[in-house]
Design an enzyme around this catalytic site. Structure first.
Site, short mmCIF file in Angstrom:
data_model
loop_
_atom_site.label_atom_id
_atom_site.label_comp_id
_atom_site.label_asym_id
_atom_site.label_seq_id
_atom_site.Cartn_x
_atom_site.Cartn_y
_atom_site.Cartn_z
N LYS A 13 0.83 -1.21 0.00
CA LYS A 13 0.00 0.00 0.00
C LYS A 13 0.86 1.27 0.00
O LYS A 13 0.60 2.19 -0.76
CB LYS A 13 -0.90 0.06 1.25
CG LYS A 13 -1.84 -1.10 1.43
CD LYS A 13 -2.76 -0.88 2.63
CE LYS A 13 -2.05 -0.78 3.97
NZ LYS A 13 -1.45 -2.07 4.44
N ARG A 88 -8.96 0.93 9.74
CA ARG A 88 -8.62 -0.47 9.98
C ARG A 88 -9.69 -1.18 10.79
O ARG A 88 -9.56 -2.38 11.05
CB ARG A 88 -7.30 -0.56 10.74
CG ARG A 88 -6.06 -0.73 9.86
CD ARG A 88 -4.88 -0.56 10.79
NE ARG A 88 -3.72 -1.31 10.47
CZ ARG A 88 -2.62 -0.81 9.90
NH1 ARG A 88 -2.59 0.43 9.49
NH2 ARG A 88 -1.56 -1.56 9.75
N ARG A 127 11.32 -7.68 4.89
CA ARG A 127 11.30 -6.26 5.26
C ARG A 127 11.86 -6.09 6.68
O ARG A 127 12.53 -5.11 6.98
CB ARG A 127 9.87 -5.73 5.18
CG ARG A 127 9.79 -4.23 5.32
CD ARG A 127 8.43 -3.69 4.95
NE ARG A 127 7.48 -3.84 6.04
CZ ARG A 127 6.20 -3.44 5.98
NH1 ARG A 127 5.73 -2.92 4.87
NH2 ARG A 127 5.39 -3.60 7.00
N ARG A 133 12.38 -2.64 11.46
CA ARG A 133 11.24 -2.08 12.21
C ARG A 133 10.96 -2.94 13.43
O ARG A 133 10.96 -4.16 13.35
CB ARG A 133 10.00 -2.08 11.30
CG ARG A 133 9.76 -0.76 10.62
CD ARG A 133 8.63 -0.84 9.63
NE ARG A 133 7.36 -1.29 10.21
CZ ARG A 133 6.20 -1.13 9.61
NH1 ARG A 133 6.13 -0.53 8.43
NH2 ARG A 133 5.09 -1.57 10.16
N ARG A 144 -0.21 -9.16 13.57
CA ARG A 144 -0.76 -8.13 12.68
C ARG A 144 -1.66 -8.74 11.61
O ARG A 144 -2.68 -8.17 11.24
CB ARG A 144 0.37 -7.31 12.06
CG ARG A 144 0.87 -6.25 13.04
CD ARG A 144 2.30 -5.87 12.79
NE ARG A 144 2.49 -5.17 11.54
CZ ARG A 144 3.63 -5.20 10.85
NH1 ARG A 144 4.65 -5.92 11.27
NH2 ARG A 144 3.73 -4.52 9.74
#
Ligand code: AMP
Length: 187
Positions: A13, A88, A127, A133, A144
């Site tokens: 996204k 969300r 990632r 992160r 998640r």
């Protein structure tokens, strides 16, 4: 043009939003980016949000709704925006409807980035290594995705019902996906 980019974490996204922003000169509003900046700067918002984010849980609705309300009232959003990572939950979607109707505006398209879950998990893990992160560890990634299925997936039906949902397969080549997004937007 006002857009929502909907889809699970890792579906591309943010990457696609940046491409559309460049092309159309509209603003990307990412609640994840706003929250990460708040955590980094140690603000009150950041202190409140950090534990939720590290676990891969959603930050409470009233917090993110407040962020969005303030942000889309800013003059730079009047030419159009992409909501990336918001709404969300159904609560957030309903609050967004109220905020937009008060502002006399609406969402033109909801782009739903569909994915293959296995491919998604390997992408998120890659990632994690590349970006470091703090919420891209295996446990948080799994949470998640679970939270997405439970809380965010129902928005697909909600926006299908309002006639503004556009489905795109999200995990192809970046330029190829960008082409599909452009075709759907007709701009
Ligand atoms: P993202 O970069 O969009 O994946 O967001 C990273 C994290 O920020 C999420 O896992 C949540 O903890 C939090 N977050 C971002 N957007 C929202 C939202 N709309 N509602 C609740 N939490 C959010």
């Amino acid at each position: 043009m006002n857009l929502i980019f909907l889809g699970p974490p890792g579906a591309g996204k943010g990457t696609q939003a940046k491409i559309v922003v460049e092309r159309l000169g509209i603003i990307q509003v990412s609640t994840g980016d706003i929250l990460r900046a708040a955590v980094k700067n140690g603000t009150e918002l950041g202190l409140k949000a950090k534990a939720y984010m590290d676990r891969g849980d959603l930050v409470p609705d009233e917090v993110v709704i407040g962020i969005i309300e303030d942000r889309i009232k800013e003059p730079d959003c009047s030419a159009g925006f992409i909501l990336d990572g918001f709404p969300r939950t159904m609560e957030q979607a309903k609050a967004l409807d109220d905020i937009l109707s008060k502002l006399g505006t609406k969402i033109d398209h909801v782009i739903n980035f569909e994915v293959n879950e296995e491919e998604l998990v390997s992408r998120l893990m890659a990632r994690a290594e590349a970006e470091g992160r703090s919420d891209d560890n295996p446990e948080s990634v799994r949470n998640r995705l679970r939270v997405f299925q439970e809380k965010t997936q129902p928005l697909v039906d909600y926006y299908k019902g309002t006639g503004i949902l556009r489905n795109i397969y999200g995990l192809g080549d970046i330029q190829e996906v960008a082409g599909k997004v452009q075709a759907v937007l007709g701009a």
